[in-house]
Design a protein around this motif. Structure first.
Motif, PDB file in Angstrom:
ATOM      1  N   LEU A 108      -9.020  -1.071  -3.333  1.00 51.22           N
ATOM      2  CA  LEU A 108      -8.957  -2.153  -2.334  1.00 51.22           C
ATOM      3  C   LEU A 108     -10.346  -2.769  -2.153  1.00 51.22           C
ATOM      4  O   LEU A 108     -10.507  -3.994  -2.126  1.00 51.22           O
ATOM      5  CB  LEU A 108      -8.406  -1.592  -1.028  1.00 51.22           C
ATOM      6  CG  LEU A 108      -8.061  -2.615   0.071  1.00 51.22           C
ATOM      7  CD1 LEU A 108      -6.907  -2.078   0.931  1.00 51.22           C
ATOM      8  CD2 LEU A 108      -9.249  -2.926   0.964  1.00 51.22           C
ATOM      9  N   GLY A 160      -6.917  -6.088  -1.371  1.00 53.43           N
ATOM     10  CA  GLY A 160      -8.265  -6.503  -0.973  1.00 53.43           C
ATOM     11  C   GLY A 160      -8.458  -7.998  -1.178  1.00 53.43           C
ATOM     12  O   GLY A 160      -9.052  -8.682  -0.336  1.00 53.43           O
ATOM     13  N   LEU A 174       0.831  -1.210   0.000  1.00 51.87           N
ATOM     14  CA  LEU A 174       0.000   0.000   0.000  1.00 51.87           C
ATOM     15  C   LEU A 174       0.861   1.254   0.000  1.00 51.87           C
ATOM     16  O   LEU A 174       0.565   2.237  -0.685  1.00 51.87           O
ATOM     17  CB  LEU A 174      -0.927  -0.004   1.212  1.00 51.87           C
ATOM     18  CG  LEU A 174      -2.075  -1.016   1.191  1.00 51.87           C
ATOM     19  CD1 LEU A 174      -2.882  -0.920   2.470  1.00 51.87           C
ATOM     20  CD2 LEU A 174      -2.985  -0.796  -0.017  1.00 51.87           C
ATOM     21  N   ALA A 202      -3.930  -1.926  -5.616  1.00 56.94           N
ATOM     22  CA  ALA A 202      -4.531  -2.063  -4.286  1.00 56.94           C
ATOM     23  C   ALA A 202      -5.619  -3.126  -4.284  1.00 56.94           C
ATOM     24  O   ALA A 202      -5.977  -3.650  -3.227  1.00 56.94           O
ATOM     25  CB  ALA A 202      -5.088  -0.715  -3.827  1.00 56.94           C
TER      26      ALA A 202
END
Length: 724
Positions: free
Chosen positions: A128, A75, A57, A71
């Motif tokens: 994410l 997730g 990140l 990103a």
């Protein structure tokens, strides 16, 4: 969303170094989502599992060019780590929103601004959440497929797992902190969560009644619908833009929008997933901050920052376009501030600003306040040659009406420098410098007028500024030298002495006379060390002449004193020190002081001159006849020589000589001799002048008839010529 207490509090101490801050971020993240994670790892082990994700990140945050898409892998990694509880995504998004920029914003090679960091963070959250949702959906589909394959063996267990998976997905979808919507490829809205419903006014049917492609706004990015068409055709997997929407009540909703393409098991495009963050308040705040940063707080006019933006745009090369600039400075504004106070001065500036705004209302015109009592008015267009003159006239007319403050009527005057020309030839800094120089020319001419820019006047002012800045080091570099002009006895034609005249051998401008730099030296204070140097050099030269020339009496040396030197407390002590170190007798030194410097002189100013005169140093009143001193005042001045200005000898150049000039000179000589003063005449250029001055009774003279200023050895040559 709820974040555990231990994660939401500020850290006890700032971690040392980028790695320490990154670990602190991973610690906060693990504390926030560990309670809702179905894993067999301990919390420290789970924190170690999150550390690479935190590092990823941080790298995404600082990537150049920035791309939030990776990103989505973070997730998906959360889903893979069994962080599928509804609170896991909400808490993760909360931690990223609150702490990612705080702990990782400075970890890159170049620190991020707060606004840039927050914008990137928002897009990272979208990506994410999209990756989490996509992975969770794929996991759901995979579980459903697994359930189907094992239906015969464990139908009851599969139904329970399917229900749990759907419940988890539905909970995440419903309770997410950002707006989430799902639509088919035709734009029909199938599902929206509560957050998205609230963003559009709280009525779900008002949102579902629209298709995605109906939400067009005039301020849409040019590429937003191009991206949308590419996504529904399967040519693009996702896109992120800033997009406004109209709510049903007519207000505007600004969002950071991320749209992702969802494919079926065969890879065919099936749905589009939209993630929206409401940025309306942030945008309004940014607009307000932008306004405050580009407008003057007192008058509300555009400030220097906004003016330069407009000026640079006006100066950008465009065929046939011109610009006109009026640079205004109020005359005597400091006196108003000093006498009535700054509050009254501020109210006067507000009134002036209002009047200026009323003068610049045409298209292409603007008024700005640069600071203090300085304002500018700008006009642009193809015919600014006449328009800028009219604008300057309107400004002066608007200022002519007195301003009433606290029962007083104040007359406002201003000086304006006008610059006009075609676009594309000069920079904003050059235009403003020219306008500033021109404004000061208008002020020097009496003010309450405008002056037009002149390239030659600008060049002289720039050269004058360059000389001023070069003066302090010129003396240290030995760039000054002295030329000597002989003083001749009118009676027998013998050399009486010489006047020391300083010159500056400038490395760029060549040899400069004193009129080019002495006023600048006076203004900067350098005249004191420069004057001392001239005195030392001249006195040593005079002593050298006396050692070489022993016949005919000692040669005298005349040195000019400026008004600033007269006020210098060390004048007497420095003069005595120079004489003692050189061995020159005080009677061989004559200090020349201009008549204007002694007009109205009090006893304190005359005291050092009297001390020098008592020592035997002669004091000459230079440029006599150009000032307004009372002739009777000569009795109280400690002078022994009058030097008549060259203006008296100009009338003697014609033949026959002007009888009025002769009478004036004759009267001055008679008065001077009656007071015991010797008379020296400057500017003698012909033998006829010299003869007339001798007959009148003048004592000594100097001028080109005898010799021009030159090197010190020329005095010796002149002496030999006299001897012959």
């Amino acid at each position: 969303m709820s974040i555990p207490a231990q994660a939401s509090g500020a850290p006890d101490a700032e971690p040392d170094g980028p790695e320490g801050r990154l670990r602190r971020f991973a610690t906060i993240w693990s504390r926030a989502i560990f309670p809702s994670t179905a894993t067999s790892m301990t919390r420290p082990e789970f924190e170690g599992h999150l550390l690479p994700l935190a590092r990823e990140l941080s790298g995404i945050l600082h990537a150049r060019p920035f791309d939030a898409a990776p990103a989505g892998r973070v997730g998906a990694a959360l889903v893979e780590a069994h962080c599928t509880d509804p609170d896991a995504l909400s808490s993760t998004l909360g931690v990223v929103d609150s702490y990612l920029v705080l702990y990782c914003g400075g970890n890159g090679p170049v620190g991020l601004s707060t606004e840039d960091g927050r914008a990137r963070c928002a897009r990272i959250q979208h990506a994410l959440a999209g990756g989490f949702t996509q992975a969770l959906r794929e996991r759901t589909l995979a579980e459903q497929e697994a359930i189907a394959r094992s239906a015969l063996a464990a139908r009851s267990q599969a139904e329970q797992a399917l229900h749990a998976t759907e419940a988890r997905f539905r909970a995440v979808f419903k309770d997410a902190a950002i707006g989430i919507g799902i639509a088919d490829l035709d734009g029909n809205i199938l599902e929206i969560n509560d957050t998205l419903t609230r963003m559009f006014g709280g009525l779900e049917n008002h949102v579902r009644s629209h298709k995605v492609n109906e939400w067009v706004h005039p301020e849409d990015s040019p590429h937003v619908w191009k991206y949308y068409d590419e996504l529904v055709r399967g040519e693009r997997e996702h896109y992120s833009v800033e997009k406004p929407y109209y709510r049903n009540d007519g207000t505007v909703l600004w969002t950071n929008l991320t749209v992702s393409l969802l494919r079926d098991a065969e890879g065919r495009p099936e749905y589009q997933l939209a993630l929206m963050e409401d940025t309306t308040e942030r945008r309004l705040l940014n607009l307000r901050l932008r306004y405050e940063a580009t407008h003057d707080a007192l008058t509300g006019l555009p400030n220097r920052t906004l003016f330069f933006e407009r000026l640079e745009k006006a100066l950008a090369h465009r065929e046939g376009m011109r610009f006109g600039l009026c640079y205004l400075d109020l005359d005597g504004f400091k006196a108003i501030n000093d006498s009535l106070g700054h509050a009254a001065g501020d109210r006067l500036l507000v009134e002036v600003a209002d009047r200026l705004q009323s003068c610049a209302t045409a298209p292409g015109e603007m008024v700005a306040r640069l600071g203090g009592d300085e304002f500018v008015a700008l006009t642009t267009g193809p015919r600014t040659q006449d328009e800028v003159h009219e604008l300057a006239g309107r400004i002066l007319s608007a200022l002519a009406t007195p301003v009433r403050l606290d029962g007083r009527e104040l007359t406002v005057r201003g000086s304006i420098g006008v610059v006009e020309g075609p676009s594309g030839e000069r920079t904003a800094a050059e235009v403003l410098r020219s306008a500033d120089i021109t404004m000061y020319r208008a002020k020097a001419a009496g003010g309450n007028r405008f002056a037009l820019a002149d390239a030659e006047a600008d060049a002289r002012a720039i050269t004058r500024h360059g000389l001023t800045t070069a003066l302090p080091t010129a003396l240290d570099r030995g760039e000054f030298f002295i030329e000597y002009q002989p003083l001749v006895h009118l009676g027998d034609g013998s050399v009486h002495g010489a006047e020391a005249l300083v010159r500056w051998c400038h490395p760029q401008h060549g040899v400069l006379g004193p009129d080019r730099f002495i006023p600048l030296a006076e203004h900067t204070g350098l005249i004191v060390p420069l004057g001392r140097w001239v005195l030392e050099e001249s006195v040593h030269q005079a002593n050298f002449w006396q050692e070489r020339h022993t016949d005919g009496g000692p040669l005298r040396i005349n040195v000019n004193l400026s008004p600033t030197q007269l006020h210098h407390p060390g004048l007497v002590a420095e003069t005595v020190d120079v004489l003692e170190r050189s061995g020159l007798e005080p009677g061989a030194l004559c200090l020349e002081v201009t008549e204007s410097a002694l007009i109205g002189a009090d006893d304190d100013l005359l005291k050092p001159l009297r001390q020098l005169a008592e020592m035997g140093v002669d004091i000459a009143l230079d440029d006599f006849g150009t000032g307004y001193s009372n002739l009777a005042n000569l009795r109280r001045l400690p002078v022994s020589v009058l030097k008549l200005d060259r203006s008296f000898t100009q009338g003697m150049q014609q033949h026959p000589a002007d009888p009025v000039d002769l009478k004036i000179v004759e009267g001055i000589v008679s008065l001077a001799h009656s007071l015991g003063l010797a008379v020296t005449v400057e500017g003698v250029e012909t033998g006829a002048q010299a003869e007339q001055l001798r007959q009148i009774g003048c004592d000594t003279a100097q001028g080109w008839y005898y010799a021009r200023p030159g090197a010190p050895d020329r005095i010796h040559s002149l002496l030999l010529a006299d001897a012959v």
